[in-house]
Design a protein around this motif. Structure first.
Motif, mmCIF file in Angstrom:
data_model
loop_
_atom_site.group_PDB
_atom_site.id
_atom_site.type_symbol
_atom_site.label_atom_id
_atom_site.label_comp_id
_atom_site.label_asym_id
_atom_site.label_seq_id
_atom_site.Cartn_x
_atom_site.Cartn_y
_atom_site.Cartn_z
ATOM 1 N N GLY A 298 0.792 -1.224 0.000
ATOM 2 C CA GLY A 298 0.000 0.000 0.000
ATOM 3 C C GLY A 298 0.823 1.271 0.000
ATOM 4 O O GLY A 298 0.449 2.273 -0.612
ATOM 5 N N ALA A 299 1.985 1.259 0.679
ATOM 6 C CA ALA A 299 2.817 2.466 0.752
ATOM 7 C C ALA A 299 3.546 2.732 -0.554
ATOM 8 O O ALA A 299 4.077 3.826 -0.751
ATOM 9 C CB ALA A 299 3.825 2.338 1.890
ATOM 10 N N TYR A 300 3.571 1.751 -1.454
ATOM 11 C CA TYR A 300 4.301 1.879 -2.717
ATOM 12 C C TYR A 300 3.360 1.590 -3.892
ATOM 13 O O TYR A 300 3.788 1.135 -4.951
ATOM 14 C CB TYR A 300 5.484 0.903 -2.736
ATOM 15 C CG TYR A 300 6.174 0.838 -1.398
ATOM 16 C CD1 TYR A 300 6.981 1.889 -0.960
ATOM 17 C CD2 TYR A 300 5.978 -0.239 -0.532
ATOM 18 C CE1 TYR A 300 7.590 1.865 0.286
ATOM 19 C CE2 TYR A 300 6.584 -0.271 0.716
ATOM 20 C CZ TYR A 300 7.376 0.781 1.125
ATOM 21 O OH TYR A 300 7.964 0.761 2.364
ATOM 22 N N ASN A 301 2.082 1.858 -3.671
ATOM 23 C CA ASN A 301 1.050 1.485 -4.624
ATOM 24 C C ASN A 301 1.272 2.117 -5.998
ATOM 25 O O ASN A 301 1.568 3.314 -6.106
ATOM 26 C CB ASN A 301 -0.317 1.927 -4.094
ATOM 27 C CG ASN A 301 -1.452 1.481 -4.977
ATOM 28 O OD1 ASN A 301 -1.628 0.301 -5.210
ATOM 29 N ND2 ASN A 301 -2.220 2.436 -5.479
ATOM 30 N N GLY A 461 5.942 10.924 1.182
ATOM 31 C CA GLY A 461 5.314 9.785 0.519
ATOM 32 C C GLY A 461 5.575 8.487 1.270
ATOM 33 O O GLY A 461 4.899 8.161 2.227
ATOM 34 N N PRO A 462 6.555 7.684 0.829
ATOM 35 C CA PRO A 462 7.508 7.956 -0.254
ATOM 36 C C PRO A 462 6.895 7.901 -1.656
ATOM 37 O O PRO A 462 7.543 8.271 -2.635
ATOM 38 C CB PRO A 462 8.531 6.822 -0.086
ATOM 39 C CG PRO A 462 7.744 5.696 0.485
ATOM 40 C CD PRO A 462 6.761 6.333 1.416
ATOM 41 N N ASN A 463 5.654 7.430 -1.748
ATOM 42 C CA ASN A 463 5.036 7.190 -3.053
ATOM 43 C C ASN A 463 4.564 8.491 -3.683
ATOM 44 O O ASN A 463 3.377 8.817 -3.698
ATOM 45 C CB ASN A 463 3.860 6.222 -2.897
ATOM 46 C CG ASN A 463 3.355 5.715 -4.221
ATOM 47 O OD1 ASN A 463 4.076 5.728 -5.207
ATOM 48 N ND2 ASN A 463 2.118 5.278 -4.250
ATOM 49 N N GLY A 464 5.507 9.251 -4.206
ATOM 50 C CA GLY A 464 5.232 10.502 -4.896
ATOM 51 C C GLY A 464 6.464 10.840 -5.721
ATOM 52 O O GLY A 464 7.434 10.080 -5.736
ATOM 53 N N VAL A 487 15.388 14.991 -5.220
ATOM 54 C CA VAL A 487 15.751 13.678 -5.761
ATOM 55 C C VAL A 487 14.560 12.729 -5.671
ATOM 56 O O VAL A 487 13.942 12.600 -4.612
ATOM 57 C CB VAL A 487 16.950 13.086 -4.988
ATOM 58 C CG1 VAL A 487 17.251 11.657 -5.458
ATOM 59 C CG2 VAL A 487 18.177 13.968 -5.147
ATOM 60 N N ASN A 488 14.257 12.046 -6.764
ATOM 61 C CA ASN A 488 13.250 10.986 -6.747
ATOM 62 C C ASN A 488 13.944 9.666 -6.415
ATOM 63 O O ASN A 488 14.260 8.848 -7.279
ATOM 64 C CB ASN A 488 12.517 10.923 -8.083
ATOM 65 C CG ASN A 488 11.556 12.083 -8.251
ATOM 66 O OD1 ASN A 488 10.909 12.517 -7.294
ATOM 67 N ND2 ASN A 488 11.464 12.617 -9.449
ATOM 68 N N TYR A 489 14.194 9.496 -5.141
ATOM 69 C CA TYR A 489 14.892 8.338 -4.591
ATOM 70 C C TYR A 489 14.056 7.064 -4.782
ATOM 71 O O TYR A 489 12.857 7.117 -5.071
ATOM 72 C CB TYR A 489 15.155 8.576 -3.105
ATOM 73 C CG TYR A 489 13.913 9.003 -2.341
ATOM 74 C CD1 TYR A 489 13.008 8.069 -1.840
ATOM 75 C CD2 TYR A 489 13.614 10.353 -2.147
ATOM 76 C CE1 TYR A 489 11.862 8.452 -1.158
ATOM 77 C CE2 TYR A 489 12.470 10.754 -1.470
ATOM 78 C CZ TYR A 489 11.598 9.798 -0.979
ATOM 79 O OH TYR A 489 10.454 10.182 -0.319
ATOM 80 N N ARG A 490 14.678 5.912 -4.593
ATOM 81 C CA ARG A 490 13.934 4.655 -4.678
ATOM 82 C C ARG A 490 12.823 4.634 -3.625
ATOM 83 O O ARG A 490 13.025 5.010 -2.482
ATOM 84 C CB ARG A 490 14.879 3.464 -4.509
ATOM 85 C CG ARG A 490 15.471 2.999 -5.826
ATOM 86 C CD ARG A 490 16.525 1.941 -5.648
ATOM 87 N NE ARG A 490 17.805 2.522 -5.244
ATOM 88 C CZ ARG A 490 18.954 1.844 -5.179
ATOM 89 N NH1 ARG A 490 18.970 0.548 -5.486
ATOM 90 N NH2 ARG A 490 20.076 2.449 -4.827
ATOM 91 N N GLY A 491 11.658 4.182 -4.064
ATOM 92 C CA GLY A 491 10.444 4.308 -3.261
ATOM 93 C C GLY A 491 9.496 5.323 -3.866
ATOM 94 O O GLY A 491 8.289 5.285 -3.609
ATOM 95 N N SER A 492 10.035 6.236 -4.702
ATOM 96 C CA SER A 492 9.212 7.248 -5.364
ATOM 97 C C SER A 492 8.401 6.608 -6.491
ATOM 98 O O SER A 492 8.724 5.532 -6.994
ATOM 99 C CB SER A 492 10.099 8.358 -5.944
ATOM 100 O OG SER A 492 10.902 8.955 -4.956
ATOM 101 N N SER A 493 7.362 7.309 -6.916
ATOM 102 C CA SER A 493 6.570 6.880 -8.062
ATOM 103 C C SER A 493 7.208 7.408 -9.341
ATOM 104 O O SER A 493 8.161 8.181 -9.311
ATOM 105 C CB SER A 493 5.135 7.387 -7.933
ATOM 106 O OG SER A 493 5.110 8.802 -7.837
ATOM 107 N N SER A 500 9.781 1.383 -7.110
ATOM 108 C CA SER A 500 9.004 1.832 -5.957
ATOM 109 C C SER A 500 9.054 0.829 -4.810
ATOM 110 O O SER A 500 9.205 1.199 -3.646
ATOM 111 C CB SER A 500 7.549 2.077 -6.380
ATOM 112 O OG SER A 500 6.777 2.533 -5.295
ATOM 113 N N ARG A 501 8.948 -0.453 -5.120
ATOM 114 C CA ARG A 501 8.889 -1.471 -4.065
ATOM 115 C C ARG A 501 10.253 -1.830 -3.488
ATOM 116 O O ARG A 501 10.329 -2.594 -2.519
ATOM 117 C CB ARG A 501 8.243 -2.743 -4.613
ATOM 118 C CG ARG A 501 6.758 -2.623 -4.905
ATOM 119 C CD ARG A 501 6.214 -3.978 -5.338
ATOM 120 N NE ARG A 501 4.798 -3.917 -5.657
ATOM 121 C CZ ARG A 501 4.075 -4.974 -6.038
ATOM 122 N NH1 ARG A 501 4.658 -6.161 -6.140
ATOM 123 N NH2 ARG A 501 2.795 -4.843 -6.328
#
Length: 689
Positions: A298-301, A461-464, A487-493, A500-501
């Motif tokens: 859910g946090a990385y949807n 987020g991190p999901n953004g 930075v759109n680090y790993r975990g970002s969308s 993301s996962r």
């Protein structure tokens, strides 16, 4: 002598005009006072004839220390742009009746009933009139195709709410009752404590008779109603789980548009439908909807686009063309002929429209990045959406063929006065070779080749994702002499499911590697002064700030807002119980306990931290309770590290009061100026002030 004076007059007039023109065209960096002049444009709605667009403009009243919003209307050709509501209370959610006679909106302005109600404006003229007199919490309204009824989403009234006027001076105050909690998931930021027995249902409201009836007899929460084009049915989302708290995903349902109807569930329990708006095909035979990932992710949807037959004759299926993109999608809309679907795709700092034919084939990108659009509306062959860019706040644009035509100009006058920092894309390799991308904003007046103070500002987020839209944060810091790295680090969308996962149950590892690699990259570019680095963020950005300062001592200052550091201490205190139980596991599980200890290293190893840090939070934040900032503040204070803790009274996760928002900006700037700018001798600084 007299003649010579006369001959000088034209020259003096020319010079005066030149100085006046220069004064009018001179630009200045963004000031904090300018922030209250920014206008938030949203929710565009096209009239049935395609000639007008109603929309919402949000403004800030610094004197009254509050925000407000009103309805505006503009012709589709950009003329006659004007405000049409003027009360002291906000108005939102403009909706045209399909026959074009009325414009409805919601407001809590004084009327025959208290609270948020539906109001009507007759488009022939006259004052707005209150339509509904609801006792519950109005959450949304949708017109029927024949303009005779509304579908309303109404929450049960708060039994503790006092319907009577405020007590007279000297009267005994009403003592609140104890709060009784008996739910698995019992907290939600903004909503507060989630109490048993309160639900949100769909009601049918007859315009002529003002009669209100429930659509179904269901015992489950309902939302996002959408009428079928033929007006006979309503699609909506509901949760039919035995314990919705443990599985909060929605199911897509359809019911006849009549009181007391029995709904038909179109998606099985295994499919997690989004609570967003479903979309009917023009012939009322199909419904497109957004499907989410499994509960543990859910946090990385990453949302998917699915189709299902409206009569339930075929099972839901994901649209292959959308799946092949490996990107999150949103806001599906059928084309007028029903043969294709348009939807939005979040992709590596952009959000653009895509078209997929239902007959098959690859999806077609309709606007080229960099671009960010959202909140689109379709009517009478016209399409409008909110868009902007790195140097322009969101406005309404008309989408025509392969281009966008700006329709509203709410912020143009302010933008014409400002000298903004330039933003460019950056990309680099992380420690393990993973490609990571971001955005770098230069300080205003930057001279190429000079080294300047750098702030690493981390999104939540991190999901953004940090994207090509106007960022007040980046521009405020750029106006004060800082380069800003996002930075759109790993975990970002925006980079696919695997990207993301990758941080699943492993917080503070890959993200830290990616963020530090970004800082190293900007240092190697010759832009960032390695001796003047700062870091900060809010929510998951605050969490990552804590991880960074516990991992690397090179940052001269940090600001951590609404963060956590001792993760296990938040089990049961915030709104993320499902993530704790299904991503990490309960603390009494030995393997889970090892994970909790591992991801709590900023608190358990606070003695590694040398960075002066400002901690902040909202007093009533149920998303990330302020205890996280309190714990880290106390740890650094105990260790003798320079630190402060700022708590904003009565605020939730997002700080809303304008004076508190300004206070936060002032504290950010003062903290960074004190510890980052003074970190090197003045002779090394060449950035424009």
């Amino acid at each position: 002598m007299f003649r010579r004076r006369l001959n000088c007059l034209p020259l003096l007039l020319v010079l005066a005009f030149a100085f006046s023109l220069a004064a009018q065209t001179a630009r200045h960096p963004l000031r904090l006072d300018d922030l209250t002049r920014l206008r938030n444009v949203g929710d565009p709605q096209i009239s049935p004839d395609g000639k007008w667009v109603a929309y919402v403009v949000g403004t800030t009243d610094a004197k009254e220390d509050k925000s407000n919003s009103h309805i505006w209307m503009v012709n589709i050709d950009g003329t006659n742009d004007r405000q049409i509501t003027f009360s002291n209370e906000s108005e939102n959610s403009p909706r045209f009746s399909p026959d074009g006679k009325y414009l409805s909106f919601t407001s809590s302005r004084p009327g025959k009933a208290r609270g948020n109600q539906v109001w009507l404006l007759d488009r022939n003229g006259g004052e707005a009139m209150q339509l509904t007199e609801l006792k519950g919490r109005l959450q949304g309204h949708e017109w029927s195709p024949d303009s005779k009824r509304l579908a309303l989403v109404v929450g049960d009234p708060d039994p503790e709410a006092d319907p009577a006027p405020s007590p007279q001076p000297g009267a005994t105050p009403r003592v609140p009752k104890p709060i009784v909690i008996d739910r698995y998931r019992y907290k939600q930021d903004g909503a507060g404590y989630l109490l048993s027995g309160r639900h949100s249902y769909i009601y049918l409201y007859d315009i002529a008779t003002k009669k209100l009836d429930r659509l179904t007899k269901s015992k489950w929460d309902e939302g996002s109603p959408v009428w079928s084009p033929d007006g006979t049915r309503i699609a909506f989302v509901s949760n039919h789980s035995d314990d919705p708290d443990r599985d909060p995903s929605a199911r897509l349902c359809v019911a006849d548009a009549a009181p007391g109807a029995t709904e038909k569930q179109l998606t099985p329990d295994a499919i997690r439908a989004s609570r967003g708006r479903p979309e009917w095909s023009p012939d009322s035979k199909w419904i497109a909807f957004i499907e989410g990932d499994e509960k543990q992710y859910g946090a990385y949807n990453m949302d998917h686009l699915s189709l299902v037959a409206a009569d339930g004759s075929s099972a839901p299926a994901r649209l292959k063309a959308a799946e092949d993109l490996d990107r999150g999608v949103s806001s599906p809309r059928f084309t007028a002929d029903g043969k294709s679907i348009l939807f939005l795709v979040a992709d590596d700092r952009s959000v653009y429209p895509v078209k997929a034919n239902l007959s098959g084939g690859a999806a077609q990108r309709l606007l080229s990045p960099p671009v960010v659009i959202g909140n689109w509306d379709f009517e009478a062959g016209k399409v409008v959406a909110i868009s902007g860019n790195d140097n322009k706040p969101g406005e309404i644009y008309v989408w025509e063929e392969k281009s966008l035509r700006q329709l509203t100009h709410q912020n143009d006058a302010l933008m014409a006065e400002l000298d903004l920092g330039m933003t460019e894309e950056v990309g680099f390799k992380s420690k393990d070779g993973t490609q990571v991308n971001g955005l770098l904003t230069y300080p205003v007046g930057y001279v190429k080749g000079t080294k300047v103070p750098l702030l690493l500002r981390i999104h939540g987020g991190p999901n953004g994702q940090d994207q090509h839209s106007f960022s007040t944060e980046r521009q405020v810091f750029a106006a004060n002499g800082y380069a800003v790295l996002a930075v759109n680090y790993r975990g970002s969308s925006g980079r696919g499911q695997k990207f993301s996962r990758s941080i699943f149950a492993d917080w503070g590892n890959y993200e830290v590697q990616d963020l530090l690699a970004g800082v190293d990259h900007v240092v190697k570019m010759g832009v960032a002064d390695p001796d003047r680095l700062g870091v900060g963020g809010w929510s998951y950005g605050g969490i990552l700030t804590d991880y960074l300062i516990a991992s690397d001592t090179r940052f001269k200052a940090a600001t951590s807002g609404a963060g956590t550091a001792f993760t296990v201490a938040f089990y049961g205190t915030d709104q993320y119980i499902i993530q704790y139980d299904y991503e990490i596991g309960p603390p009494w599980n030995p393997k889970a306990w090892e994970t909790y200890v591992k991801i709590s290293y900023p608190f358990l190893h606070a003695d590694r931290i040398q960075t002066p840090t400002l901690f902040l939070g909202g007093e009533r934040d149920f998303n990330v309770p302020v205890q996280g900032s309190q714990q880290m503040y106390q740890a650094l204070r105990s260790l003798g590290i320079d630190t402060q803790l700022i708590i904003y009274p009565n605020e939730n996760h997002g700080i809303q009061r304008p004076s508190y928002q300004r206070d936060r900006w002032e504290r950010y700037l003062a903290w960074y100026d004190k510890y980052v700018k003074k970190a090197a001798a003045p002779s090394t600084t060449t950035a424009a002030k």
